[in-house]
Write an enzyme that holds these catalytic residues in place. Structure first.
Site, PDB file in Angstrom:
ATOM      1  N   GLU A  40      66.617  11.367  48.109  1.00  0.00           N
ATOM      2  CA  GLU A  40      66.093  12.534  48.335  1.00  0.00           C
ATOM      3  C   GLU A  40      67.308  13.070  49.095  1.00  0.00           C
ATOM      4  O   GLU A  40      67.468  13.941  49.229  1.00  0.00           O
ATOM      5  CB  GLU A  40      64.818  12.857  48.972  1.00  0.00           C
ATOM      6  N   ASP A  70      64.136   6.592  49.980  1.00  0.00           N
ATOM      7  CA  ASP A  70      65.488   6.308  51.197  1.00  0.00           C
ATOM      8  C   ASP A  70      65.544   7.213  53.009  1.00  0.00           C
ATOM      9  O   ASP A  70      64.928   7.316  52.923  1.00  0.00           O
ATOM     10  CB  ASP A  70      66.413   6.929  50.448  1.00  0.00           C
TER      11      ASP A  70
END
Length: 411
Positions: free
Chosen positions: A176, A82
């Site tokens: 994350e 991400d």
């Protein structure tokens, strides 16, 4: 050797994978699921085995089998899919070959520039090939540079049987950037002896100490009446919010701290007279000081409530992650291996505490020591993000050398 590194990186960053902290799904966005499936195909194509996608935690994992006849510790390499909370659609990377150290124009019409006056770290890249944004998005080097480097290193090793190595496990995970990606990481299924996240900054970074981290949501209840009749009746929640923040040490904020200094960081504030909310993150490398910071926030609320004569302020504290140094310092083998690998490549290891956290912060406490290695990018999370091609090449070299050195030490 690096033929596919940059094209691979460009392809990754042009795939939008922004996470969403308001989502309740795992991963938090469907774009990450789609990207994970693409990575699975690529892992299989370069020759890795046991390629799988875990529906419960959103991780893609794969194995590079050992080509040695001796027992060698299994190493893991981890990166996140991400990107941060900034525009990540239609990323249009710009290449600046043989960078001259001067200001880079990202968007002339909007006067968006990447200037060494604002970012002195640019001077470290004179003569390098920089990849920047066009000023309208982030770049996504955090952490797609890490993914590209791991993938390229696996491709190199899978294609060259002369490089002897033990079993290597790779994992690409979600979310994350919103702090929950590693919550469901399956250490037992991953089955490595130790691991590294490829999620650091400039060349040489090797980090095994992170912050202890918590979030604090401060809710304030006021009383709103017509201002013409407000005397001795109105209680302005916004004014209480100001008083709460003023009670915190004003020099213990991100913009005034460095090194191992902790801080309180007001990241969001909303409200009106009737009610208000403040969102803080609390950070400190020292566990005792971290606990003191959390207690101090609660004490401020208690003091103000006493002054107000009612419990108008509530604080919801939640720990996010802890300093992985508490785990890793018990056995520094994982650091010594990476440090020696860097020295073998004439890279000066920069061993300093992270002023943040990585997935390794949580994974280390799950039983898998996981320090962090540089991926090469700088100025993460915004339009001024950049990475040097040469830095990504060096990170790829380090991955290969760690794996090779691990095999050589076992002979």
């Amino acid at each position: 050797m690096y033929t596919n590194l940059v094209p691979r990186f460009v392809r990754y960053i042009q795939t939008e994978t922004r996470s969403d902290e308001t989502s309740t799904t795992v991963p938090s966005t469907l774009s990450q699921v789609s990207f994970a499936k693409t990575l699975m195909t690529e892992l299989a194509e370069i020759g890795l085995s046991n390629v799988s996608y875990n529906e419960k935690n959103g991780y893609v994992t794969a194995t590079l089998p050992s080509n040695m006849d001796k027992e060698v510790p299994t190493i893991g390499f981890i990166a996140h899919m991400d990107t941060a909370d900034f525009n990540a659609e239609n990323v249009n990377p710009q290449f600046h070959e043989n960078y001259d150290g001067e200001t880079i124009i990202l968007d002339e019409a909007k006067n968006i520039v990447l200037s060494p006056q604002d970012f002195p770290n640019l001077k470290n890249y004179i003569g390098k090939t920089l990849i920047t944004t066009d000023g309208s998005t982030l770049l996504g080097a955090d952490d797609k540079a890490g993914i590209a480097e791991i993938m390229t290193a696996m491709e190199i090793l899978a294609a060259d049987p002369t490089i002897k190595h033990g079993t290597v496990r790779v994992a690409f995970g979600p979310d994350e950037e919103i702090g929950i990606g590693a919550n469901l990481f399956d250490v037992e299924e991953f089955n490595a002896d130790f691991a590294y996240t490829m999620d650091g900054g400039p060349v040489g970074e090797l980090e095994y100490e992170s912050f202890n981290a918590a979030s604090a949501i401060v809710n304030i209840q006021g009383v709103n009446v017509h201002p013409g009749t407000a005397k001795d009746t109105m209680i302005n929640a916004l004014k209480i919010a100001f008083a709460f923040d003023a009670a915190l040490p004003q020099d213990e904020v991100p913009e005034k701290t460095s090194g191992r200094e902790g801080f309180y960081h007001l990241v969001g504030m909303s409200g009106e007279v009737e009610e208000a909310r403040m969102d803080y993150i609390i950070r400190d490398h020292d566990r005792a000081k971290f606990e003191e910071r959390k207690a101090f926030v609660q004490q401020i609320a208690k003091n103000l409530n006493n002054q107000l004569g009612a419990e108008r302020i509530t604080v919801d504290l939640k720990d996010s992650y802890y300093n992985m140094g508490e785990i890793i310092e018990k056995d520094m083998t994982v650091i010594e291996l990476a440090e020696q690998a860097m020295k073998n490549l004439d890279i000066n290891p920069i061993i300093e505490p992270i002023r943040g956290g990585t997935d390794g912060s949580k994974i280390s406490f799950m039983g898998l020591p996981t320090p962090n290695i540089f991926a090469g990018g700088e100025n993460f999370h915004g339009r001024y993000e950049f990475v040097a091609v040469e830095s990504m090449q060096r990170a790829t070299d380090v991955i290969v050398e760690i794996i090779s050195l691990n095999g050589r030490k076992a002979k």
